[in-house]
Design an enzyme around this catalytic site. Structure first.
Site, PDB file in Angstrom:
ATOM      1  N   ARG B 109      26.875  46.401  47.744  1.00 61.10           N
ATOM      2  CA  ARG B 109      27.930  47.241  47.186  1.00 61.10           C
ATOM      3  C   ARG B 109      27.996  48.562  47.955  1.00 61.10           C
ATOM      4  NH1 ARG B 109      32.615  47.408  44.347  1.00 61.10           N
ATOM      5  NH2 ARG B 109      32.594  48.772  42.529  1.00 61.10           N
ATOM      6  N   THR B 384      39.968  41.655  45.945  1.00 59.48           N
ATOM      7  CA  THR B 384      38.665  41.025  46.118  1.00 59.48           C
ATOM      8  C   THR B 384      38.804  39.572  46.573  1.00 59.48           C
ATOM      9  OG1 THR B 384      37.878  42.496  44.346  1.00 59.48           O
ATOM     10  CG2 THR B 384      36.420  40.733  44.966  1.00 59.48           C
ATOM     11  N   SER B 445      31.167  47.565  39.414  1.00 59.91           N
ATOM     12  CA  SER B 445      32.069  46.542  39.935  1.00 59.91           C
ATOM     13  C   SER B 445      32.310  45.515  38.833  1.00 59.91           C
ATOM     14  CB  SER B 445      31.393  45.867  41.131  1.00 59.91           C
ATOM     15  OG  SER B 445      31.924  44.596  41.347  1.00 59.91           O
ATOM     16  N   GLY B 466      39.866  39.469  41.175  1.00 56.41           N
ATOM     17  CA  GLY B 466      40.764  39.715  40.027  1.00 56.41           C
ATOM     18  C   GLY B 466      40.432  40.962  39.240  1.00 56.41           C
TER      19      GLY B 466
END
Lengths: 189, 570
Positions: B109, B384, B445, B466
């Protein structure tokens, strides 16, 4: 001899281009500048409309979320139709509020005899239940419609424009909207 | 029927059953929404673009393992689906090592620059969304490349050059633009225009790409080649790093060379949960997706969902109420675990699931949900990407990654051809939030790549993009498979719904238009405010999955038609 032939060919091409664009201009309504470009559905296609107008050398104001007051000094209203839920969200509007905003603009344009040009620039991807609602609601008020061909695969634009006797122009690609824009707008002054 | 028939029929059945089992592989249907399971025996790759799938499958066929293939697929996605992920972004992957029967997570991340501070998105108490989304301040320190290289070195068998080849080839030779690519390109046109200009490599002569145009990115190809010639570290402490910092700072950002140099991915144990006799391994916070899937499944386990029926009024109503409770938890508790204490154990406890189910009433909505301020900007995200790989040894990778919004921040370091993320927008703009920006903090996230096991054997590899719909969509897919007996792609293509709560208030219930009108009407009667979206709306994600059928020794791949999902097995 060769030089003469070349000159003749260039002359013929230039004349045919002149006559084609003249006949195009004659067969379609003429619009005046300055124009107000706004969205009907808050899709980013309105930005494409802005760049097309800039490249066509038009005096245009781009206002995604325009109110009817912004028509005060304008001579054409250009509606770029296409719904984006993301765009609506970013503008803090729901579909009903957007419809109301556009309806207000159209009513003001009618009051002031300002002609309406509708652009559908998003092609097939910018069709669907929500965009179709906007198309059916607002297209009938247009003097002219320019649509990227893939957006009219099912003939919805053709049908509405035929029924309402609206001038319709189909183009293959978004970038091809630039030339007709140049032709249909009278020069300033 | 004669005596002879009575003898011949069982004989015929016996002979048919003795035939060797062959796989009947049908061509994908012309209507890409029609459910279609890709089939394989040894290995399978599913991803959001067919060229990326090809890159992964070729890697497997050349002897690479699942990790090699996953990283090759990820690089290829950077070239073929550049609007959703790439080296300018970050993500999470869960790896299952078949021989060791061990699952591990790599958290790559992005994280905040050292100069980040909690109120950095407030201007006189007003949230400045542009700073969060399409400004240099929106860019977090990218982690994708470091994470991919970490996985490759530790668990792969190939070198960087091997797994980069397909990505370079796609970027150089180009791909035909799909309607999905074109639409997203049009949707994000304003941002690209503003931050990269009309000459951007993500525009075609200054306009969005049209379907069937050829999209090439020679600058990206050169950058990927540079990673081979100068080493991948060039991205974090070399010339590419300088290009990134210049681009970010030119757009008003605060990232420094030191921020890039100090970035490193984290390897951690997976988060584990159960549903009936299934076990799920997924990723930990700061990704909330995995945690929320496990919470939801704990709640759903209390309900007779099979009896209620697929997308029945009772089913949609109960799940919607559960979504709203979970969104309240997301807003209250979720942050970077290095900076805040997240009560994961409590949230996943049986007691907590019982408390929530006891508050959900079949006939009406809650008056309020436990208070939590939820960022409304998270709701419209569709971004994403997800990929899944299984190799012939049974090793698995389930990887979800992003540059946050489609086309990220729209900022492209000059001459390098890749997009920088706008992942800082995943932080809350409110300084009092557990998820407010701080130096080196990772934003929460919604990703939730997972592997579901039955009796200690992997059964389902799954994930989706999504935004905030990731966990609600993945849970619906899992229930479609387990409870409603759908095939994998049927489960993926089935109509979805989504809702959330904010500040204790129920928000609208978003549904795909394929959910029948009479169901919507009865939901409205209960009190839901319905918003109907498109029939197959990428708003609800673009899931990819692999189902492992051990009885038939077959791998089924499912890829979502809401995006350009594809799969291939061998």
């Amino acid at each position: 001899m060769k030089k003469c032939l070349k000159f003749l060919l260039i002359l013929i091409s230039a004349l045919s281009l002149f006559f084609v664009s003249e006949s195009f201009a004659q067969s379609h309504p003429r619009f005046e500048q300055p124009l107000l470009i706004t969205s009907a559905g808050q899709s980013a296609d309105v930005q494409i409309g802005g760049v097309l107008a800039k490249r066509a050398g038009l005096m245009a104001t781009l206002s995604k979320n325009a109110t009817y007051q912004e028509l005060a000094d304008k001579k054409t209203l250009a509606l770029v139709i296409g719904v984006s839920m993301k765009g609506l969200g970013a503008a803090g509007l729901d579909l009903d509020q957007e419809k109301t905003r556009v309806t207000d603009l159209i009513e003001e344009a009618q009051k002031k005899d300002i002609p309406i040009l509708c652009l559908h620039l998003g092609g097939e991807a910018r069709r669907g239940e929500l965009s179709d609602q906007m198309i059916r609601a607002f297209l009938p008020y247009a003097q002219m419609v320019i649509v990227v061909k893939s957006g009219n695969k099912d003939g919805l634009f053709t049908q509405i424009c035929t029924d309402k006797k609206i001038s319709l122009l189909e183009v293959d690609r978004t970038s091809e909207v630039q030339e007709p824009l140049k032709s249909i707008f009278a020069p300033i002054g | 029927m004669t005596r002879r028939d009575l003898f011949l029929i069982p004989l015929f059945i016996f002979l048919v059953s003795c035939q060797p089992q062959t796989l009947k592989v049908l061509e994908p249907p012309a209507d890409h929404h029609q459910p279609y399971d890709y089939i394989g025996k040894k290995g399978m790759v599913v991803a959001a673009h067919p060229e990326a799938v090809k890159a992964g499958l070729n890697t497997l066929k050349r002897g690479g393992n699942a990790v090699d293939a996953a990283i090759a697929t990820a690089f290829a996605l950077n070239a073929a689906e550049p609007f959703a992920s790439g080296i300018g972004g970050g993500g999470f992957m869960i790896i299952f090592l078949a021989e060791e029967k061990k699952a591990t997570v790599i958290n790559f991340r992005e994280r905040a620059p050292a100069k980040a501070f909690p109120s950095m998105y407030l201007d006189k108490d007003n949230v400045q969304d542009i700073w969060r989304k399409s400004h240099g301040l929106a860019v977090a320190v990218p982690g994708a490349l470091a994470g991919w290289v970490y996985a490759l070195k530790k668990y792969g068998t190939m070198n960087l050059k091997n797994v980069l080849e397909s990505g370079i080839q796609i970027a150089e030779q180009g791909i035909p633009v799909s309607p999905t690519f074109s639409q997203i390109n049009k949707d994000e046109y304003e941002k690209i225009l503003q931050n990269s200009g009309e000459s951007s490599s993500y525009l075609h002569d200054g306009f969005p790409y049209e379907p069937d145009d050829i999209y090439r990115n020679p600058e990206l190809a050169q950058t990927l080649k540079r990673l081979i010639s100068h080493g991948w570290q060039d991205f974090y402490d070399g010339q590419i790093a300088q290009g990134i910092v210049q681009a970010v700072q030119r757009n008003g950002g605060i990232m420094s060379l030191e921020d890039l140099a100090q970035y490193s991915p984290i390897e951690q144990s997976p988060l584990r949960g159960t549903y009936k006799d299934y076990t799920i391994y997924t990723v930990r916070p700061p990704s909330s997706g995995g945690l929320h899937i496990l919470q939801l499944l704990n709640i759903i386990a209390h309900w007779p969902v099979r009896e209620w029926g697929f997308n029945s009024t009772l089913y949609i109503h109960h799940l919607s109420e559960a979504f709203r409770f979970i969104f309240a938890d997301k807003a209250r508790f979720l942050g970077d675990p290095d900076f805040t204490v997240i009560p994961v154990k409590q949230l996943l406890s049986e007691d907590y699931a019982s408390q929530i189910t006891s508050r959900i009433h079949p006939g009406h909505l809650q008056a309020s949900y436990p208070y939590g301020r939820f960022d409304k900007n998270q709701i419209e995200k569709e971004n994403t990407t997800h990929l899944g790989v299984i190799d012939s040894q049974g090793n698995i990778v389930s990887l979800t990654q992003s540059i946050n919004d489609f086309f990220g921040s729209g900022i492209v370091p000059e001459g390098y051809g890749f997009l920088l993320n706008n992942e800082m927008a995943d932080f809350s703009p409110y300084p009092d939030s557990v998820n407010s920006p701080s130096p080196y903090k990772r934003p929460v996230s919604s990703m939730g790549p997972l592997i579901l096991f039955k009796k200690d054997m992997p059964l389902l590899v799954l994930g989706s993009p999504g935004g905030t719909r990731i966990f609600t969509s993945l849970t619906q897919i899992i229930i479609n498979v387990i409870e409603f007996g759908m095939s994998l792609d049927e489960a993926i293509e089935a109509p979805r719904f989504f809702t959330y709560s904010s500040e204790g208030v129920a928000k609208r219930l978003f549904v795909e238009s394929r959910i029948p009108q009479h169901i919507l009407q009865s939901l409205e009667e209960i009190g839901h405010m319905i918003e109907v979206r498109e029939a197959y709306d990428k708003y609800f994600g673009g899931a990819q999955g692999i189902l492992i059928d051990r009885n038939k020794n077959v791998l089924y791949g499912g890829a979502d038609s809401r995006r350009d999902g594809s799969g291939a097995g061998y």
